[in-house]
Design a protein around this motif. Structure first.
Motif, short mmCIF file in Angstrom:
data_model
loop_
_atom_site.label_atom_id
_atom_site.label_comp_id
_atom_site.label_asym_id
_atom_site.label_seq_id
_atom_site.Cartn_x
_atom_site.Cartn_y
_atom_site.Cartn_z
N UNK A 77 -11.62 -8.19 1.91
CA UNK A 77 -11.59 -6.83 1.82
C UNK A 77 -11.93 -6.38 3.49
N UNK A 85 -13.05 -0.10 0.61
CA UNK A 85 -12.74 -1.36 1.05
C UNK A 85 -11.12 -1.43 0.59
N UNK A 134 -11.54 -1.23 -3.41
CA UNK A 134 -12.63 -1.26 -3.91
C UNK A 134 -13.59 -0.06 -3.61
N UNK A 164 -12.83 -2.67 5.63
CA UNK A 164 -13.36 -1.22 5.28
C UNK A 164 -12.22 -0.33 5.87
N UNK A 166 -7.91 -4.50 0.10
CA UNK A 166 -7.77 -6.07 0.33
C UNK A 166 -6.37 -6.24 -0.01
#
Lengths: 111, 113
Positions: free
Chosen positions: A44, A36, A89, A46, A38
């Motif tokens: 966030x 992810x 992430x 995908x 952000x």
């Protein structure tokens, strides 16, 4: 067992360089590994995802490399741009269909 | 595109207040989630719901409860707000248990004073 360990915590790369973010896991039952992205002030989103039966997946300038035996996977950003500056992430989906997130990497691309 | 809307961008509440954070999604997703995001700790799951009227505890449910009376709406409730609940709260939805990927809202920055 349920953790996804992500490194580094922060990363600064010159424009055009190739930042690499690494993640490791213990639970062999994880069956889906998304990343992810952000941006500040946003949730966030995908970015790209891979299944453990595939060793590499590429979407545009973003590539996931997956090493099942080492239980590691990484995100590479080719020809990085200042607009790629964001928090990234890694994550993994467990048997209960929950997504477990790494702690995030703050990436800054210098112009 | 699926849209997940969180009702407030910023909230300031006093210690001991009951706080409601609302989340609405517009694509008939079955699953909905509440996370909090803190620097250095990443995203931590508070509660989730796989369908209407269903709720399950995540990793850090203490001090929180949830409500899902309608499929599109998932509310997070802080029963008695405390300063350690100051955080960014993120709502997410997903098509179903085998769905790939979450769609997140933009977050609610809650400050408890």
């Amino acid at each position: 067992q349920q953790q996804v360990k992500q490194s580094p915590q922060s990363l600064i790369v010159q424009k055009g360089g190739i930042p690499i973010i690494n993640c490791a896991y213990e639970n062999t039952a994880f069956d889906y590994f998304p990343w992810y992205q952000q941006f500040p002030g946003k949730g966030p989103a995908l970015l790209i995802a891979i299944r453990p039966d595939v060793s590499e997946k590429k979407e545009g300038r973003f590539t996931i490399s997956f090493n099942k035996s080492a239980k590691q996977f990484s995100l590479h950003i080719m020809d990085s741009q200042p607009g790629d500056s964001a928090t990234y992430f890694c994550a993994a989906r467990n048997r209960d269909d929950k997504i477990i997130f790494g702690k995030g990497t703050r990436l800054h691309i210098l112009p | 595109d699926v849209k997940v809307t969180q009702s407030s961008r910023y909230l300031v509440k006093r210690t001991g207040e009951k706080v409601f954070l609302e989340c609405v999604q517009d694509m008939d997703h079955e699953n909905m989630f509440w996370y909090r995001q803190d620097p250095g700790l990443g995203l931590r799951l508070i509660y989730f719901s796989y369908d209407v009227k269903m709720k399950e505890k995540g990793d850090i449910p203490e001090g929180y409860s949830v409500s899902r009376e309608k499929k599109e709406r998932f509310s997070l409730i802080l029963e008695s707000a405390s300063t350690n609940q100051t955080s960014m709260y993120l709502c997410a939805s997903r098509w179903g248990r085998t769905g790939h990927g979450y769609t997140f809202g933009s977050g609610t920055r809650l400050t408890v004073v």
